[in-house]
Design a protein around this motif. Structure first.
Motif, mmCIF file in Angstrom:
data_model
loop_
_atom_site.group_PDB
_atom_site.id
_atom_site.type_symbol
_atom_site.label_atom_id
_atom_site.label_comp_id
_atom_site.label_asym_id
_atom_site.label_seq_id
_atom_site.Cartn_x
_atom_site.Cartn_y
_atom_site.Cartn_z
ATOM 1 N N VAL A 84 0.840 -1.201 0.000
ATOM 2 C CA VAL A 84 0.000 0.000 0.000
ATOM 3 C C VAL A 84 0.872 1.247 0.000
ATOM 4 C CG1 VAL A 84 -1.717 1.274 1.321
ATOM 5 C CG2 VAL A 84 -1.880 -1.200 1.160
ATOM 6 N N ASP A 85 2.010 1.198 0.703
ATOM 7 C CA ASP A 85 2.903 2.349 0.791
ATOM 8 C C ASP A 85 3.603 2.662 -0.521
ATOM 9 O OD1 ASP A 85 2.264 2.455 3.478
ATOM 10 O OD2 ASP A 85 4.020 1.303 4.096
ATOM 11 N N VAL A 86 3.827 1.657 -1.330
ATOM 12 C CA VAL A 86 4.604 1.859 -2.553
ATOM 13 C C VAL A 86 3.778 1.779 -3.831
ATOM 14 C CG1 VAL A 86 6.760 1.068 -1.518
ATOM 15 C CG2 VAL A 86 5.284 -0.569 -2.657
ATOM 16 N N LYS A 87 2.495 1.512 -3.716
ATOM 17 C CA LYS A 87 1.672 1.311 -4.909
ATOM 18 C C LYS A 87 1.630 2.550 -5.800
ATOM 19 C CE LYS A 87 -2.862 0.018 -6.538
ATOM 20 N NZ LYS A 87 -4.263 -0.051 -6.243
ATOM 21 N N ARG A 88 1.308 3.697 -5.230
ATOM 22 C CA ARG A 88 1.185 4.910 -6.051
ATOM 23 C C ARG A 88 2.488 5.320 -6.719
ATOM 24 N NH1 ARG A 88 -3.068 8.331 -3.270
ATOM 25 N NH2 ARG A 88 -4.767 7.712 -4.603
ATOM 26 N N PRO A 89 3.602 5.342 -5.986
ATOM 27 C CA PRO A 89 4.855 5.706 -6.668
ATOM 28 C C PRO A 89 5.239 4.724 -7.773
ATOM 29 C CG PRO A 89 5.132 5.836 -4.298
ATOM 30 C CD PRO A 89 3.788 5.239 -4.539
ATOM 31 N N LEU A 90 4.967 3.437 -7.566
ATOM 32 C CA LEU A 90 5.302 2.458 -8.603
ATOM 33 C C LEU A 90 4.385 2.599 -9.809
ATOM 34 C CD1 LEU A 90 6.123 -0.740 -6.516
ATOM 35 C CD2 LEU A 90 7.697 0.884 -7.561
ATOM 36 N N GLU A 91 3.111 2.896 -9.586
ATOM 37 C CA GLU A 91 2.200 3.155 -10.715
ATOM 38 C C GLU A 91 2.675 4.365 -11.496
ATOM 39 O OE1 GLU A 91 -1.606 3.685 -8.889
ATOM 40 O OE2 GLU A 91 -2.198 1.605 -9.220
ATOM 41 N N ALA A 92 3.070 5.417 -10.774
ATOM 42 C CA ALA A 92 3.548 6.638 -11.437
ATOM 43 C C ALA A 92 4.823 6.361 -12.231
ATOM 44 C CB ALA A 92 3.792 7.738 -10.406
ATOM 45 N N LEU A 93 5.707 5.548 -11.688
ATOM 46 C CA LEU A 93 6.937 5.202 -12.393
ATOM 47 C C LEU A 93 6.638 4.388 -13.648
ATOM 48 C CD1 LEU A 93 10.004 5.307 -12.463
ATOM 49 C CD2 LEU A 93 10.027 3.261 -11.021
ATOM 50 N N ASP A 94 5.719 3.423 -13.548
ATOM 51 C CA ASP A 94 5.310 2.646 -14.730
ATOM 52 C C ASP A 94 4.744 3.562 -15.814
ATOM 53 O OD1 ASP A 94 6.061 0.116 -13.946
ATOM 54 O OD2 ASP A 94 4.096 -0.421 -13.148
ATOM 55 N N GLN A 95 3.896 4.501 -15.416
ATOM 56 C CA GLN A 95 3.294 5.427 -16.385
ATOM 57 C C GLN A 95 4.360 6.304 -17.023
ATOM 58 O OE1 GLN A 95 0.407 7.491 -14.021
ATOM 59 N NE2 GLN A 95 -1.016 5.761 -13.994
ATOM 60 N N TRP A 96 5.323 6.777 -16.212
ATOM 61 C CA TRP A 96 6.371 7.643 -16.731
ATOM 62 C C TRP A 96 7.228 6.883 -17.746
ATOM 63 C CZ3 TRP A 96 11.652 7.635 -16.964
ATOM 64 C CH2 TRP A 96 12.254 8.842 -17.346
ATOM 65 N N ILE A 97 7.559 5.626 -17.434
ATOM 66 C CA ILE A 97 8.379 4.827 -18.351
ATOM 67 C C ILE A 97 7.658 4.637 -19.686
ATOM 68 C CG2 ILE A 97 9.301 2.504 -18.754
ATOM 69 C CD1 ILE A 97 9.940 2.447 -15.707
ATOM 70 N N ARG A 98 6.369 4.291 -19.635
ATOM 71 C CA ARG A 98 5.627 4.115 -20.888
ATOM 72 C C ARG A 98 5.528 5.427 -21.662
ATOM 73 N NH1 ARG A 98 2.564 0.878 -17.498
ATOM 74 N NH2 ARG A 98 0.981 2.491 -17.274
ATOM 75 N N ARG A 99 5.329 6.543 -20.968
ATOM 76 C CA ARG A 99 5.250 7.832 -21.665
ATOM 77 C C ARG A 99 6.588 8.172 -22.304
ATOM 78 N NH1 ARG A 99 2.577 13.485 -19.551
ATOM 79 N NH2 ARG A 99 3.042 14.668 -21.435
ATOM 80 N N ARG A 100 7.660 7.891 -21.605
ATOM 81 C CA ARG A 100 8.988 8.158 -22.151
ATOM 82 C C ARG A 100 9.228 7.307 -23.408
ATOM 83 N NH1 ARG A 100 12.960 11.222 -23.303
ATOM 84 N NH2 ARG A 100 15.028 10.585 -22.688
ATOM 85 N N LEU A 101 8.820 6.058 -23.369
ATOM 86 C CA LEU A 101 8.978 5.185 -24.539
ATOM 87 C C LEU A 101 8.115 5.666 -25.702
ATOM 88 C CD1 LEU A 101 9.098 1.707 -22.799
ATOM 89 C CD2 LEU A 101 10.983 2.896 -23.938
ATOM 90 N N ARG A 102 6.898 6.121 -25.405
ATOM 91 C CA ARG A 102 6.050 6.673 -26.476
ATOM 92 C C ARG A 102 6.707 7.895 -27.104
ATOM 93 N NH1 ARG A 102 1.724 5.818 -22.563
ATOM 94 N NH2 ARG A 102 0.647 3.902 -23.134
ATOM 95 N N GLY A 103 7.336 8.720 -26.273
ATOM 96 C CA GLY A 103 8.038 9.892 -26.791
ATOM 97 C C GLY A 103 9.207 9.512 -27.681
ATOM 98 N N LEU A 104 9.936 8.478 -27.301
ATOM 99 C CA LEU A 104 11.046 8.005 -28.130
ATOM 100 C C LEU A 104 10.547 7.455 -29.463
ATOM 101 C CD1 LEU A 104 13.203 6.258 -25.400
ATOM 102 C CD2 LEU A 104 13.716 8.382 -26.597
ATOM 103 N N ILE A 105 9.439 6.750 -29.413
ATOM 104 C CA ILE A 105 8.843 6.228 -30.652
ATOM 105 C C ILE A 105 8.403 7.391 -31.540
ATOM 106 C CG2 ILE A 105 6.866 4.949 -31.573
ATOM 107 C CD1 ILE A 105 7.176 3.107 -29.066
#
Length: 105
Positions: free
Chosen positions: A13-34
């Motif tokens: 519960v303590d780490v769920k939100r930061p990990l979700e945000a990190l997953d979203q950031w990684i996918r957005r960064r990859l979309r930007g590279l594409i």
């Protein structure tokens, strides 16, 4: 330091939100590279059409003049390159991995 030692490792519960945000950031960064790899509007339009966008929306999105970070977060890129697309390519979710590790231990 005492309460941390008493409680042990942080719960999911303590780490769920930061990990979700990190997953979203990684996918957005990859979309930007594409988006950057598709250098020309004609290429962007063709690739977006190939990923399932309709012709009008692909045309408007390809020539919108905005930068890669903005386009990576825009709905046309989220529709063309959804989370499942990355999962099918083998990109694992950090949050899903943590959940799996919690279940196994």
């Amino acid at each position: 330091m005492g309460p941390l030692l008493q409680s042990g490792a942080p719960s999911l519960v303590d780490v769920k939100r930061p990990l979700e945000a990190l997953d979203q950031w990684i996918r957005r960064r990859l979309r930007g590279l594409i988006w950057r790899q598709w250098k020309r509007p004609a290429t962007r339009r063709r690739k977006l059409r190939g990923l399932g966008l309709d012709a009008c929306r692909a045309w408007k999105s390809a020539g919108n003049g905005r930068g890669p970070w903005w386009n990576a977060g825009a709905s046309h890129m989220n529709e063309a390159l959804p989370r499942k697309w990355f999962y099918d390519l083998g990109l694992i979710s950090i949050l899903d991995t943590v959940r799996w590790l919690k279940r196994c231990s």
